[in-house]
Scaffold this motif. Structure first.
Motif, short mmCIF file in Angstrom:
data_model
loop_
_atom_site.label_atom_id
_atom_site.label_comp_id
_atom_site.label_asym_id
_atom_site.label_seq_id
_atom_site.Cartn_x
_atom_site.Cartn_y
_atom_site.Cartn_z
N ARG A 234 25.30 -54.20 46.56
CA ARG A 234 23.86 -54.01 46.65
C ARG A 234 23.22 -55.27 47.21
NH1 ARG A 234 20.01 -52.94 41.52
NH2 ARG A 234 20.49 -55.13 41.22
N LEU A 235 22.47 -55.11 48.28
CA LEU A 235 21.83 -56.23 48.96
C LEU A 235 20.35 -56.25 48.63
CD1 LEU A 235 23.56 -55.75 52.43
CD2 LEU A 235 24.23 -57.34 50.61
N THR A 236 19.92 -57.34 48.03
CA THR A 236 18.51 -57.49 47.69
C THR A 236 17.75 -58.10 48.87
OG1 THR A 236 18.94 -59.67 46.72
CG2 THR A 236 19.03 -57.76 45.26
N PHE A 237 16.47 -57.87 48.91
CA PHE A 237 15.62 -58.47 49.94
C PHE A 237 14.22 -58.62 49.36
CE2 PHE A 237 15.66 -53.92 50.27
CZ PHE A 237 14.34 -53.56 50.49
N HIS A 238 13.43 -59.48 49.99
CA HIS A 238 12.10 -59.77 49.44
C HIS A 238 11.22 -60.35 50.54
CE1 HIS A 238 13.33 -64.01 49.42
NE2 HIS A 238 14.48 -63.58 48.92
N LEU A 239 9.95 -60.35 50.29
CA LEU A 239 9.00 -60.98 51.19
C LEU A 239 8.99 -62.49 50.94
CD1 LEU A 239 6.06 -58.41 50.96
CD2 LEU A 239 7.77 -58.63 52.78
N PRO A 240 8.43 -63.29 51.84
CA PRO A 240 8.42 -64.75 51.65
C PRO A 240 7.83 -65.16 50.31
CG PRO A 240 7.74 -64.22 53.88
CD PRO A 240 7.85 -62.92 53.15
N ASN A 241 8.56 -66.02 49.60
CA ASN A 241 8.12 -66.56 48.31
C ASN A 241 7.90 -65.50 47.25
OD1 ASN A 241 8.09 -69.23 49.35
ND2 ASN A 241 6.06 -68.86 50.23
N GLN A 242 8.60 -64.36 47.35
CA GLN A 242 8.47 -63.30 46.36
C GLN A 242 9.84 -62.92 45.77
OE1 GLN A 242 6.17 -59.89 47.51
NE2 GLN A 242 4.52 -61.12 48.42
N GLN A 243 10.79 -63.85 45.82
CA GLN A 243 12.09 -63.57 45.22
C GLN A 243 12.00 -63.59 43.70
OE1 GLN A 243 11.24 -66.08 47.25
NE2 GLN A 243 12.52 -67.89 46.94
N HIS A 244 12.91 -62.85 43.07
CA HIS A 244 12.93 -62.79 41.61
C HIS A 244 13.50 -64.07 41.02
CE1 HIS A 244 12.93 -58.09 41.52
NE2 HIS A 244 11.80 -58.61 41.95
N VAL A 245 12.94 -64.51 39.92
CA VAL A 245 13.38 -65.71 39.23
C VAL A 245 13.67 -65.34 37.78
CG1 VAL A 245 12.76 -68.03 38.45
CG2 VAL A 245 12.07 -67.25 40.73
N HIS A 255 9.84 -76.79 34.91
CA HIS A 255 11.29 -76.86 35.07
C HIS A 255 11.83 -75.63 35.79
CE1 HIS A 255 11.62 -79.79 31.39
NE2 HIS A 255 11.01 -80.34 32.44
N VAL A 256 11.25 -74.47 35.50
CA VAL A 256 11.67 -73.24 36.18
C VAL A 256 11.38 -73.34 37.67
CG1 VAL A 256 11.24 -70.76 36.38
CG2 VAL A 256 11.32 -71.83 34.12
N TYR A 257 10.23 -73.88 38.02
CA TYR A 257 9.87 -74.01 39.43
C TYR A 257 10.81 -74.98 40.15
CZ TYR A 257 7.39 -75.66 43.55
OH TYR A 257 7.07 -76.04 44.82
N LEU A 258 11.05 -76.13 39.55
CA LEU A 258 11.91 -77.14 40.20
C LEU A 258 13.35 -76.65 40.35
CD1 LEU A 258 10.60 -80.40 38.45
CD2 LEU A 258 10.12 -79.60 40.78
N ARG A 259 13.80 -75.83 39.39
CA ARG A 259 15.17 -75.34 39.43
C ARG A 259 15.37 -74.26 40.49
NH1 ARG A 259 15.54 -74.11 34.37
NH2 ARG A 259 15.27 -71.85 34.55
N ASN A 260 14.31 -73.58 40.85
CA ASN A 260 14.45 -72.42 41.74
C ASN A 260 13.79 -72.59 43.11
OD1 ASN A 260 15.62 -69.94 40.04
ND2 ASN A 260 14.25 -71.10 38.69
N LYS A 261 13.05 -73.66 43.33
CA LYS A 261 12.25 -73.75 44.56
C LYS A 261 13.10 -73.85 45.82
CE LYS A 261 11.21 -78.76 44.80
NZ LYS A 261 11.30 -78.98 46.24
N ASP A 262 14.27 -74.45 45.74
CA ASP A 262 15.14 -74.58 46.91
C ASP A 262 16.41 -73.73 46.78
OD1 ASP A 262 13.43 -76.41 48.15
OD2 ASP A 262 14.29 -78.07 46.99
N LEU A 263 16.41 -72.79 45.82
CA LEU A 263 17.59 -71.99 45.56
C LEU A 263 17.65 -70.81 46.53
CD1 LEU A 263 19.74 -72.51 43.39
CD2 LEU A 263 18.69 -70.71 42.02
N LEU A 264 18.78 -70.63 47.18
CA LEU A 264 18.93 -69.53 48.12
C LEU A 264 19.22 -68.23 47.39
CD1 LEU A 264 21.16 -71.15 50.92
CD2 LEU A 264 18.70 -70.70 51.00
#
Length: 333
Positions: A234-245, A255-264
């Protein structure tokens, strides 16, 4: 449906039924002096092993080839329906005076299709019959089969030709059908003089799910209830800056923001991979898992060294706006 989209709709539909007279069961019964029906754990293990072997044969072996000798004995033992109809009106398959499985079939010289697209298999009148329950049964009562599979597995293996795409609907219904259920009550026996006593019918009512011994053991052993091959990713996709965290309630927002801001994500990782690998630029997002594999630890796509997988885009409702149209674009671009 992703497999059907990639390979096309199926050509054959095959079912196999456990045979309580398999040599493995007979050896156990003779040694332990106990019926195999009283050991569902043994029957489940043997059937699971046979099922794995069957899947291996279907993937790697050649079973839809020429006819083999010694077929008559196993065919008359495992692949005869009935007798039913006028020959045996009390048969379990009889409903309203007719066979619910539409047996006996009629003799025909060539395979054809009826008005609804269902196959009418060739059934020649060869003058050969077998006596079952003191009734002579001919070719009209034979269930469709494959000779090599039947001779190897010595069990009821029904093989049908698929001529319509709606067989997928039946396949899903076959796999996901509801479990057997039973309505039970627990109460006390009252004498006639005690009939005025209040009975709590709600408390005494139970709506239960019924699990047979074989199904119970199958689930205890954690065997697959259903399986698909090849695998579907299953391939997920999202709009810019709308990925699930994903985060815990106690996590600090910073801390949540810093951990995920550069995560692919799988989606953004695919875009990065298209910059690195020229071979992948001619593939759509759905076709990508066939040539590349996603490594969850490093969160990147790499060229596939072995195996094969089919991609499937996650569902997007038409009311989701731009996300819905992005899904349409990813299927072709």
């Amino acid at each position: 449906m992703a497999i059907c989209k990639h390979f096309g709709y199926p050509d054959l539909f095959l079912t196999i039924t456990c045979n309580p007279n398999w040599p493995e069961f007979q050896r156990f019964t003779e040694r332990e002096r106990i019926s195999i029906a009283d050991r569902p754990d043994i029957s489940c293990r043997v059937f699971h092993a046979k099922l794995k072997c069957l899947l291996s044969d279907l993937k790697e072996g050649v079973f839809f080839g020429p006819l083999s000798a010694a077929l008559y004995n196993v065919l008359t033992k495992y692949m005869i329906h009935g007798p039913c109809g006028r020959l045996r009106p009390s048969s379990p398959c009889m409903k309203d005076g007719k066979c619910s499985k539409f047996y006996p079939k009629r003799f025909v010289d060539q395979t054809s299709f009826d008005e609804d697209g269902y196959p009418i298999y060739r059934r020649r009148n060869m003058g050969v019959a077998v006596k079952i329950n003191d009734v002579d049964i001919d070719n009209r009562f034979v269930v469709p089969y494959n000779p090599l599979l039947l001779m190897k597995y010595q069990a009821h293996i029904n093989l049908e030709f698929c001529n319509k795409s709606n067989v997928i609907k039946y396949l899903f219904k076959y796999i996901n059908k509801d479990p057997d259920r039973v309505t039970a009550t627990v109460g006390e026996t009252y004498h006639v003089s005690e009939s005025s006593q209040v009975v709590d019918e709600i408390k005494q009512y139970y709506d239960c799910r019924y699990l047979s011994p074989s199904e119970s053991m199958w689930r205890i052993f954690a065997y697959d209830i259903h399986h698909r091959w090849p695998s579907v990713q299953r391939l997920t996709f999202h709009l810019p800056n709308q990925q699930h965290v994903v985060f815990d309630d106690a996590d600090i927002t910073t801390h949540v923001y810093l951990r995920n801001k550069d995560l692919l994500t799988i989606f953004t990782g695919w875009m990065i991979a298209n910059r690195r690998f020229l071979d992948g630029r001619s593939l759509t997002y759905v076709e990508y898992p066939g040539k590349f594999v996603y490594c969850s630890n490093s969160r990147e796509w790499k060229p596939r060294q072995r195996g094969f997988s089919i991609g499937r885009l996650s569902f997007a409702h038409p009311s989701s706006g731009e996300l819905f149209y992005m899904r349409m674009l990813l299927n072709v671009q």
